[in-house]
Design a protein around this motif. Structure first.
Motif, PDB file in Angstrom:
ATOM      1  N   PHE A 207      30.944  11.909  40.697  1.00 32.49           N
ATOM      2  CA  PHE A 207      32.065  11.438  39.896  1.00 32.49           C
ATOM      3  C   PHE A 207      32.593  10.145  40.492  1.00 32.49           C
ATOM      4  CE2 PHE A 207      33.955  14.354  43.015  1.00 32.49           C
ATOM      5  CZ  PHE A 207      34.998  13.594  43.542  1.00 32.49           C
ATOM      6  N   GLY A 208      33.233   9.364  39.660  1.00 32.45           N
ATOM      7  CA  GLY A 208      33.911   8.166  40.120  1.00 32.45           C
ATOM      8  C   GLY A 208      35.405   8.375  39.966  1.00 32.45           C
ATOM      9  N   SER A 209      36.171   7.650  40.728  1.00 34.27           N
ATOM     10  CA  SER A 209      37.626   7.787  40.607  1.00 34.27           C
ATOM     11  C   SER A 209      38.310   6.539  41.164  1.00 34.27           C
ATOM     12  CB  SER A 209      38.127   9.009  41.366  1.00 34.27           C
ATOM     13  OG  SER A 209      37.957   8.819  42.751  1.00 34.27           O
ATOM     14  N   TYR A 210      39.530   6.381  40.732  1.00 32.44           N
ATOM     15  CA  TYR A 210      40.399   5.338  41.262  1.00 32.44           C
ATOM     16  C   TYR A 210      41.802   5.881  41.087  1.00 32.44           C
ATOM     17  CZ  TYR A 210      41.978   0.715  42.562  1.00 32.44           C
ATOM     18  OH  TYR A 210      42.546  -0.331  43.230  1.00 32.44           O
ATOM     19  N   VAL A 211      42.458   6.250  42.168  1.00 29.64           N
ATOM     20  CA  VAL A 211      43.741   6.945  42.073  1.00 29.64           C
ATOM     21  C   VAL A 211      44.808   6.261  42.920  1.00 29.64           C
ATOM     22  CG1 VAL A 211      42.624   9.166  41.637  1.00 29.64           C
ATOM     23  CG2 VAL A 211      43.249   8.542  43.974  1.00 29.64           C
ATOM     24  N   THR A 212      46.045   6.519  42.539  1.00 28.01           N
ATOM     25  CA  THR A 212      47.193   6.120  43.354  1.00 28.01           C
ATOM     26  C   THR A 212      47.745   7.402  43.967  1.00 28.01           C
ATOM     27  OG1 THR A 212      47.695   4.301  41.867  1.00 28.01           O
ATOM     28  CG2 THR A 212      49.465   5.041  43.307  1.00 28.01           C
ATOM     29  N   HIS A 213      48.025   7.367  45.253  1.00 27.09           N
ATOM     30  CA  HIS A 213      48.472   8.585  45.933  1.00 27.09           C
ATOM     31  C   HIS A 213      49.675   8.295  46.826  1.00 27.09           C
ATOM     32  CE1 HIS A 213      46.857   7.344  49.874  1.00 27.09           C
ATOM     33  NE2 HIS A 213      45.926   6.745  49.149  1.00 27.09           N
ATOM     34  N   SER A 214      50.377   9.351  47.175  1.00 24.50           N
ATOM     35  CA  SER A 214      51.487   9.250  48.112  1.00 24.50           C
ATOM     36  C   SER A 214      50.935   9.058  49.524  1.00 24.50           C
ATOM     37  CB  SER A 214      52.333  10.520  48.079  1.00 24.50           C
ATOM     38  OG  SER A 214      52.898  10.699  46.810  1.00 24.50           O
ATOM     39  N   ILE A 215      51.678   8.366  50.357  1.00 23.98           N
ATOM     40  CA  ILE A 215      51.266   8.137  51.746  1.00 23.98           C
ATOM     41  C   ILE A 215      51.086   9.480  52.448  1.00 23.98           C
ATOM     42  CG2 ILE A 215      51.996   7.197  53.973  1.00 23.98           C
ATOM     43  CD1 ILE A 215      53.426   4.975  52.381  1.00 23.98           C
ATOM     44  N   GLY A 216      49.968   9.632  53.144  1.00 21.69           N
ATOM     45  CA  GLY A 216      49.677  10.859  53.866  1.00 21.69           C
ATOM     46  C   GLY A 216      49.131  11.963  52.978  1.00 21.69           C
ATOM     47  N   GLY A 217      48.808  11.631  51.733  1.00 19.23           N
ATOM     48  CA  GLY A 217      48.367  12.652  50.794  1.00 19.23           C
ATOM     49  C   GLY A 217      47.050  12.340  50.126  1.00 19.23           C
ATOM     50  N   PHE A 218      46.058  11.887  50.877  1.00 17.95           N
ATOM     51  CA  PHE A 218      44.763  11.546  50.291  1.00 17.95           C
ATOM     52  C   PHE A 218      43.640  12.050  51.187  1.00 17.95           C
ATOM     53  CE2 PHE A 218      41.020   8.857  49.880  1.00 17.95           C
ATOM     54  CZ  PHE A 218      40.836   8.834  48.502  1.00 17.95           C
ATOM     55  N   LEU A 219      42.694  12.760  50.584  1.00 15.42           N
ATOM     56  CA  LEU A 219      41.530  13.241  51.318  1.00 15.42           C
ATOM     57  C   LEU A 219      40.327  13.268  50.387  1.00 15.42           C
ATOM     58  CD1 LEU A 219      40.145  14.550  53.790  1.00 15.42           C
ATOM     59  CD2 LEU A 219      40.995  16.758  52.955  1.00 15.42           C
ATOM     60  N   TYR A 220      39.259  12.612  50.807  1.00 15.18           N
ATOM     61  CA  TYR A 220      37.986  12.634  50.095  1.00 15.18           C
ATOM     62  C   TYR A 220      36.966  13.141  51.095  1.00 15.18           C
ATOM     63  CZ  TYR A 220      33.840  10.943  47.601  1.00 15.18           C
ATOM     64  OH  TYR A 220      32.622  10.855  46.953  1.00 15.18           O
ATOM     65  N   PHE A 221      36.333  14.279  50.789  1.00 20.53           N
ATOM     66  CA  PHE A 221      35.383  14.855  51.730  1.00 20.53           C
ATOM     67  C   PHE A 221      34.209  15.501  51.007  1.00 20.53           C
ATOM     68  CE2 PHE A 221      38.258  18.359  50.789  1.00 20.53           C
ATOM     69  CZ  PHE A 221      37.488  19.519  50.848  1.00 20.53           C
ATOM     70  N   SER A 222      33.155  15.728  51.781  1.00 20.68           N
ATOM     71  CA  SER A 222      32.001  16.446  51.246  1.00 20.68           C
ATOM     72  C   SER A 222      31.821  17.716  52.055  1.00 20.68           C
ATOM     73  CB  SER A 222      30.737  15.587  51.314  1.00 20.68           C
ATOM     74  OG  SER A 222      30.431  15.250  52.646  1.00 20.68           O
ATOM     75  N   ILE A 223      31.362  18.729  51.356  1.00 15.01           N
ATOM     76  CA  ILE A 223      31.069  20.006  52.000  1.00 15.01           C
ATOM     77  C   ILE A 223      29.772  20.498  51.366  1.00 15.01           C
ATOM     78  CG2 ILE A 223      32.646  21.192  50.411  1.00 15.01           C
ATOM     79  CD1 ILE A 223      33.226  23.149  52.761  1.00 15.01           C
ATOM     80  N   ASP A 224      28.766  20.671  52.181  1.00  6.16           N
ATOM     81  CA  ASP A 224      27.416  20.892  51.688  1.00  6.16           C
ATOM     82  C   ASP A 224      27.072  19.704  50.780  1.00  6.16           C
ATOM     83  OD1 ASP A 224      27.420  23.243  53.148  1.00  6.16           O
ATOM     84  OD2 ASP A 224      27.928  24.499  51.441  1.00  6.16           O
ATOM     85  N   LYS A 225      26.756  19.927  49.515  1.00  8.13           N
ATOM     86  CA  LYS A 225      26.435  18.813  48.615  1.00  8.13           C
ATOM     87  C   LYS A 225      27.518  18.613  47.562  1.00  8.13           C
ATOM     88  CE  LYS A 225      21.506  19.414  49.244  1.00  8.13           C
ATOM     89  NZ  LYS A 225      20.857  18.256  49.702  1.00  8.13           N
ATOM     90  N   VAL A 226      28.700  19.138  47.838  1.00  7.72           N
ATOM     91  CA  VAL A 226      29.831  19.062  46.916  1.00  7.72           C
ATOM     92  C   VAL A 226      30.830  18.044  47.454  1.00  7.72           C
ATOM     93  CG1 VAL A 226      31.710  20.381  45.864  1.00  7.72           C
ATOM     94  CG2 VAL A 226      29.518  21.481  46.320  1.00  7.72           C
ATOM     95  N   TYR A 227      31.382  17.243  46.554  1.00  2.06           N
ATOM     96  CA  TYR A 227      32.390  16.251  46.945  1.00  2.06           C
ATOM     97  C   TYR A 227      33.745  16.659  46.391  1.00  2.06           C
ATOM     98  CZ  TYR A 227      28.560  13.426  48.566  1.00  2.06           C
ATOM     99  OH  TYR A 227      27.472  12.986  49.262  1.00  2.06           O
ATOM    100  N   VAL A 228      34.782  16.459  47.201  1.00  4.89           N
ATOM    101  CA  VAL A 228      36.129  16.877  46.827  1.00  4.89           C
ATOM    102  C   VAL A 228      37.093  15.714  47.059  1.00  4.89           C
ATOM    103  CG1 VAL A 228      38.016  18.482  47.314  1.00  4.89           C
ATOM    104  CG2 VAL A 228      35.635  19.266  47.505  1.00  4.89           C
TER     105      VAL A 228
END
Length: 135
Positions: free
Chosen positions: A102-123
């Motif tokens: 997936f693609g994304s472009y987001v605005t987030h609150s300071i200290g409230g952003f996490l992009y990670f992968s676990i196995d072959k899944v992206y979150v």
């Protein structure tokens, strides 16, 4: 005598700062080892480590339960689980996107952003500001 006391105080503060830095390094190494055990890789984040670890653990537990039941990945279910968990633990306005592509472009609150992968899944887990409605 005052000079000696000042020097002793200065050295004491310096040694204390070294001890604190060493403890921080040990904690970081321990958390990196935990990430490897969970097969998690933080891709981008400005979130505190304690919240990151909470997200990693929730995602890992959900994926393990899904695989144990013989089911395949349910991206919507994992996204909902993480969103609800973070809303209830850290307050409202958390958003979660889960998938293998997936693609994304987001605005987030300071200290409230996490992009990670676990196995072959992206979150992508992020928080936005909530402003009360004026009636």
């Amino acid at each position: 005598m005052e000079k000696a006391e000042e020097e002793l105080e200065r050295r004491s503060k310096f040694l204390n700062s070294l001890i604190l830095k060493k403890k921080a390094i040990v904690v970081e190494e321990k958390q990196e080892h935990e990430h490897e055990h969970l097969n998690v890789r933080a891709r981008a984040s400005d979130m505190p480590l304690s919240l990151q670890n909470h997200a990693f653990r929730c995602a890992r537990d959900n994926l393990d339960a899904t695989m144990a039941s013989g089911s395949k990945l349910d991206s919507k279910r994992l996204a909902l689980l993480l969103k609800k968990e973070f809303d209830s633990s850290y307050g409202p306005a958390w958003h979660c996107i889960v998938g293998t592509s997936f693609g994304s472009y987001v605005t987030h609150s300071i200290g409230g952003f996490l992009y990670f992968s676990i196995d072959k899944v992206y979150v992508l887990l992020f928080r936005t500001a909530v402003e009360p409605l004026d009636h």
